[in-house]
Design an enzyme around this catalytic site. Structure first.
Site, PDB file in Angstrom:
ATOM      1  N   LYS A  99      67.373 -47.848  12.418  1.00 47.71           N
ATOM      2  CA  LYS A  99      68.115 -46.724  12.672  1.00 47.71           C
ATOM      3  C   LYS A  99      69.496 -46.726  12.075  1.00 47.71           C
ATOM      4  O   LYS A  99      70.049 -47.682  12.061  1.00 47.71           O
ATOM      5  CB  LYS A  99      68.082 -46.189  13.922  1.00 47.71           C
ATOM      6  N   GLU A 153      78.665 -36.812  25.435  1.00 46.26           N
ATOM      7  CA  GLU A 153      78.336 -38.444  25.336  1.00 46.26           C
ATOM      8  C   GLU A 153      79.291 -39.051  26.038  1.00 46.26           C
ATOM      9  O   GLU A 153      80.560 -39.399  25.454  1.00 46.26           O
ATOM     10  CB  GLU A 153      78.092 -39.079  23.828  1.00 46.26           C
TER      11      GLU A 153
END
Length: 514
Positions: free
Chosen positions: A263, A313
């Site tokens: 990723k 986050e």
């Protein structure tokens, strides 16, 4: 005074908080602080180094963002608002008396605004254990509200561009004057720090604090949580959509090859030019309207743009030995109706591509926590976190540190997470450096605060750099894994920056505070 220039192994002679009885208004609180500073100057401590916080509770509910707006762009400045309260501060006791009287009131700290720096921390080298020790030298578990607020670059190895130059590799500050928004009331505080070894004695520090206090306004008006329509003269994306498609496809080719890369998170910078200056604090107030389940922040060193954001986050929250972190990945828009919203949620939960991206993030954070924790609990393992415009896959992780000294290791280990960099970290970082042609700066880096027995950091995403005369640079990123589509990832970028771009159009925010 730059605290990084002191000896990190030499304890301060004085670390103290002095609390005064609660009073009715900000102007009276300012008067009380001025009197307390005069008393401090008349009866100074004998130590050659120290930090003293003077705090006055105010019997009014005033929002910290409104106080900061009233200070007329005084620099440096900072703002941090947690999700609900800052940290797990339900047991925070603020002594509203002076002397030996033990009567205390409990207040939940909601948000903090500060101007001026009693001491700041910045260096020509990346943030290191030595810098962390220099910073912790000015903090104490006995003075929980003496905190350093700041941010660290996403990639310390990348060259610093001109727009980020004043931030350096990292920038932290203990505000000279601080306004604390409490759940039931407010508080005005002033902090003085000195170290004779740095040619900054208590007299210099007091004079500098008095100069700052003389510029503090007590006339605080509640801001409108919307801004007038601001037309855009131009909106320039780096990379353009054509080059974005090339970058995503190149990343996918690398993922499908025999490399270790699984990723990578690629980002975009969108520079918006407007005919009038954008006020970063006014923008931040508007972001608060959409700030449910998110952190709002502002950091602006001297001679620098303002770095603002509304990020969902959490990097980590530490209180004593307890630590929590979060995995957040996978993005979908909210539905226009409850049935549509639920359908989108189910699609996100069942998406193989998003499950892969999310699992990479969650398991990476779990392994990193296990390196410094005896046990790590993951609960929920996979759920949905809904924000006003978007929804994400979400997991919460909790553990217990073996030592408070592990705080630096946790910070340097958790950042950068696969949610903003990729996996494996080094392979993803190298590809980002080869692909992106702009400097992320503090975007996607740690943003938050260190305290004596507690610290909390968010990830600086959903953010923008706002500079007078130059408009705003808005940042967003998206994870690329097997199954990603360049066009859909571009649409996700547009969705993520919509909370900013909507401020430039004729649209009423989702909810206006009364």
């Amino acid at each position: 005074m730059n605290g990084c220039q002191g000896d990190p192994h030499l304890p301060l002679g004085t670390i103290e908080t002095r609390s005064f009885p609660a009073i009715p208004s900000p102007s009276l609180a300012l008067d009380r602080l001025n009197s307390a500073i005069s008393e401090l100057k008349a009866n100074p401590p004998s130590s050659t180094s120290g930090i003293i916080r003077l705090q006055v509770p105010i019997q009014q509910q005033i929002e910290a963002i409104d106080w900061l707006y009233a200070q007329h762009q005084f620099l440096p400045r900072c703002y941090f608002s947690g999700r609900g309260q800052i940290g797990n501060s339900s047991d925070l006791s603020i002594d509203c008396t002076n002397g030996n009287d033990q009567i205390q009131l409990k207040h939940n700290l909601v948000s903090v605004a500060g101007v001026g720096s009693a001491v700041f921390f910045q260096d020509l080298h990346p943030f290191s254990y030595r810098h962390w020790k220099s910073l912790k030298r000015f903090l104490s578990t006995q003075c929980p509200l003496i905190r350093t607020y700041g941010a660290i670059r996403f990639d310390a190895r990348a060259n610093i561009s001109s727009e980020w130059e004043a931030f350096g590799y990292f920038y932290f500050m203990v505000p000279q004057v601080e306004f604390d928004e409490l759940e039931e009331g407010s508080m005005l505080a002033a902090t003085v720090a000195w170290d004779n070894a740095l040619s900054w004695n208590l007299g210099h520090a007091i004079d500098a604090l008095k100069a700052t206090l003389s510029q503090i306004s007590s006339v605080i008006l509640k801001q409108r949580r919307q801004v007038p329509w601001t037309p855009m003269l131009s909106n320039n994306h780096i990379p353009s959509k054509t080059y974005w498609n090339l970058a995503v496809n190149r990343a996918l080719q690398k993922i499908r090859s025999n490399s270790a890369l699984i990723k990578v998170v690629l980002a975009r910078s969108s520079t918006v030019i407007t005919p009038t200056d954008i006020d970063p604090i006014a923008w931040l107030a508007c972001l608060q309207v959409e700030g449910e389940n998110a952190y709002q922040f502002c950091l602006q060193p001297p001679n620098a743009p303002a770095f603002i954001g509304n990020t969902p986050e959490q990097l980590f929250h530490r209180k004593w030995l307890g630590i929590t972190s979060e995995a957040l990945a996978g993005t979908r828009a909210r539905g226009e109706s409850m049935p549509e919203d639920l359908q989108i949620e189910l699609e996100l939960l069942s998406s193989p591509k998003d499950h892969l991206e999310f699992t990479i993030v969650r398991e990476s954070i779990r392994r990193k926590l296990e390196n410094v924790c005896n046990t790590v609990l993951v609960e929920p393992k996979k759920a949905i976190r809904k924000l006003p415009r978007v929804q994400h896959l979400y997991a919460k992780l909790a553990g217990r540190l073996r030592s408070e000294e592990d705080e630096f290791d946790i910070l340097s280990s958790l950042h950068p997470s696969p949610a903003v960099c990729g996996f494996p970290t080094e392979e993803a970082r190298v590809l980002i450096a080869e692909t992106e042609v702009f400097d992320r700066g503090m975007y996607a880096g740690p943003v938050g605060w260190f305290g004596g027995g507690e610290s909390e950091f968010a990830v600086g995403i959903r953010s923008a750099l706002v500079e007078k005369g130059l408009g705003a640079m808005i940042f967003a990123g998206t994870g690329v894994v097997e199954g990603s589509n360049a066009s859909l990832e571009w649409d996700e970028l547009e969705l993520k920056i919509s909370q900013f771009t909507k401020l430039l159009k004729l649209e009423v925010p989702l909810e206006i505070k009364s």
